[in-house]
Motif scaffolding. Structure first.
Motif, mmCIF file in Angstrom:
data_model
loop_
_atom_site.group_PDB
_atom_site.id
_atom_site.type_symbol
_atom_site.label_atom_id
_atom_site.label_comp_id
_atom_site.label_asym_id
_atom_site.label_seq_id
_atom_site.Cartn_x
_atom_site.Cartn_y
_atom_site.Cartn_z
ATOM 1 N N SER A 5 0.837 -1.205 0.000
ATOM 2 C CA SER A 5 0.000 0.000 0.000
ATOM 3 C C SER A 5 0.870 1.252 0.000
ATOM 4 C CB SER A 5 -0.952 -0.010 1.191
ATOM 5 O OG SER A 5 -0.243 0.005 2.408
ATOM 6 N N LEU A 6 1.983 1.230 0.697
ATOM 7 C CA LEU A 6 2.901 2.371 0.661
ATOM 8 C C LEU A 6 3.525 2.526 -0.722
ATOM 9 C CD1 LEU A 6 4.685 2.070 4.115
ATOM 10 C CD2 LEU A 6 2.987 3.749 3.422
ATOM 11 N N TRP A 7 3.833 1.421 -1.348
ATOM 12 C CA TRP A 7 4.376 1.446 -2.696
ATOM 13 C C TRP A 7 3.370 2.063 -3.664
ATOM 14 C CZ3 TRP A 7 3.052 -0.805 -7.368
ATOM 15 C CH2 TRP A 7 4.051 -0.816 -8.333
ATOM 16 N N LEU A 8 2.123 1.647 -3.563
ATOM 17 C CA LEU A 8 1.079 2.199 -4.423
ATOM 18 C C LEU A 8 0.866 3.687 -4.158
ATOM 19 C CD1 LEU A 8 -1.603 -0.621 -4.445
ATOM 20 C CD2 LEU A 8 -0.248 0.211 -6.363
ATOM 21 N N LEU A 9 0.870 4.077 -2.902
ATOM 22 C CA LEU A 9 0.711 5.486 -2.570
ATOM 23 C C LEU A 9 1.836 6.306 -3.183
ATOM 24 C CD1 LEU A 9 -0.824 7.609 -0.793
ATOM 25 C CD2 LEU A 9 0.943 7.165 0.913
ATOM 26 N N TYR A 10 3.045 5.842 -3.074
ATOM 27 C CA TYR A 10 4.185 6.569 -3.609
ATOM 28 C C TYR A 10 4.100 6.694 -5.138
ATOM 29 C CZ TYR A 10 8.919 7.866 -4.766
ATOM 30 O OH TYR A 10 10.010 8.505 -5.277
ATOM 31 N N PHE A 11 3.902 5.588 -5.814
ATOM 32 C CA PHE A 11 3.956 5.603 -7.273
ATOM 33 C C PHE A 11 2.684 6.121 -7.935
ATOM 34 C CE2 PHE A 11 7.553 2.764 -6.595
ATOM 35 C CZ PHE A 11 8.461 3.372 -7.416
ATOM 36 N N LEU A 12 1.572 6.104 -7.256
ATOM 37 C CA LEU A 12 0.334 6.595 -7.866
ATOM 38 C C LEU A 12 -0.025 8.016 -7.436
ATOM 39 C CD1 LEU A 12 -1.906 3.412 -7.691
ATOM 40 C CD2 LEU A 12 -0.623 4.306 -9.647
ATOM 41 N N VAL A 13 0.557 8.495 -6.332
ATOM 42 C CA VAL A 13 0.231 9.836 -5.852
ATOM 43 C C VAL A 13 1.437 10.755 -5.904
ATOM 44 C CG1 VAL A 13 -0.578 11.185 -3.882
ATOM 45 C CG2 VAL A 13 -1.635 8.991 -4.400
ATOM 46 N N PHE A 14 2.494 10.393 -5.201
ATOM 47 C CA PHE A 14 3.628 11.308 -5.054
ATOM 48 C C PHE A 14 4.460 11.469 -6.320
ATOM 49 C CE2 PHE A 14 3.029 10.066 -0.532
ATOM 50 C CZ PHE A 14 2.610 11.307 -0.103
ATOM 51 N N SER A 15 4.668 10.407 -7.058
ATOM 52 C CA SER A 15 5.456 10.529 -8.285
ATOM 53 C C SER A 15 4.786 11.411 -9.332
ATOM 54 C CB SER A 15 5.752 9.152 -8.874
ATOM 55 O OG SER A 15 6.603 8.446 -8.005
ATOM 56 N N LEU A 58 6.095 15.243 -10.621
ATOM 57 C CA LEU A 58 6.308 15.543 -12.034
ATOM 58 C C LEU A 58 5.503 16.759 -12.478
ATOM 59 C CD1 LEU A 58 6.352 11.970 -13.585
ATOM 60 C CD2 LEU A 58 8.283 13.533 -13.288
ATOM 61 N N LEU A 59 4.267 16.866 -12.012
ATOM 62 C CA LEU A 59 3.448 18.031 -12.355
ATOM 63 C C LEU A 59 4.029 19.315 -11.772
ATOM 64 C CD1 LEU A 59 -0.166 16.626 -11.972
ATOM 65 C CD2 LEU A 59 1.003 17.314 -14.065
ATOM 66 N N VAL A 60 4.516 19.252 -10.554
ATOM 67 C CA VAL A 60 5.123 20.435 -9.939
ATOM 68 C C VAL A 60 6.352 20.855 -10.727
ATOM 69 C CG1 VAL A 60 6.362 21.247 -7.894
ATOM 70 C CG2 VAL A 60 4.201 20.066 -7.637
ATOM 71 N N ARG A 61 7.161 19.908 -11.136
ATOM 72 C CA ARG A 61 8.375 20.241 -11.905
ATOM 73 C C ARG A 61 8.047 20.785 -13.290
ATOM 74 N NH1 ARG A 61 12.646 15.430 -10.573
ATOM 75 N NH2 ARG A 61 12.455 15.573 -8.306
ATOM 76 N N LEU A 62 6.949 20.363 -13.877
ATOM 77 C CA LEU A 62 6.574 20.853 -15.200
ATOM 78 C C LEU A 62 6.082 22.291 -15.169
ATOM 79 C CD1 LEU A 62 4.713 17.851 -16.837
ATOM 80 C CD2 LEU A 62 6.868 18.857 -17.551
ATOM 81 N N PHE A 63 5.329 22.653 -14.151
ATOM 82 C CA PHE A 63 4.672 23.951 -14.136
ATOM 83 C C PHE A 63 5.268 24.952 -13.164
ATOM 84 C CE2 PHE A 63 1.397 20.959 -15.595
ATOM 85 C CZ PHE A 63 1.204 21.498 -16.860
ATOM 86 N N HIS A 64 6.212 24.544 -12.328
ATOM 87 C CA HIS A 64 6.781 25.447 -11.335
ATOM 88 C C HIS A 64 8.237 25.065 -11.108
ATOM 89 C CE1 HIS A 64 6.943 28.117 -7.933
ATOM 90 N NE2 HIS A 64 7.353 27.137 -7.159
ATOM 91 N N ASP A 65 9.086 26.068 -10.971
ATOM 92 C CA ASP A 65 10.508 25.840 -10.722
ATOM 93 C C ASP A 65 10.818 26.315 -9.305
ATOM 94 O OD1 ASP A 65 13.158 25.222 -11.088
ATOM 95 O OD2 ASP A 65 13.607 27.007 -12.258
ATOM 96 N N PRO A 66 10.676 25.451 -8.296
ATOM 97 C CA PRO A 66 10.805 25.908 -6.916
ATOM 98 C C PRO A 66 12.196 26.418 -6.555
ATOM 99 C CG PRO A 66 10.591 23.530 -6.983
ATOM 100 C CD PRO A 66 10.370 24.032 -8.372
#
Length: 50
Positions: A5-15, A19-27
């Motif tokens: 379940s932690l693996w699924l949370l990481y790869f389906l939510v956080f990854s 990627l979306l944050v990196r595409l639209f914002h340069d922190p």
């Protein structure tokens, strides 16, 4: 079960979210600006001037 379940949370939510944050914002503001004289950012100390 917990590891999967932690693996699924990481790869389906956080990854995809990261990627979306990196595409639209340069922190870290790492984009190249050829017209910039320098990339130094001046910051005021917390609590006002000293």
């Amino acid at each position: 079960m917990r590891n999967s379940s932690l693996w699924l949370l990481y790869f389906l939510v956080f990854s995809p979210l990261s990627l979306l944050v990196r595409l639209f914002h340069d922190p870290l503001r790492r984009r190249w600006d050829p017209s910039a004289a320098h990339y130094w950012h001046y910051h005021r100390p917390p609590g006002g001037e000293r």
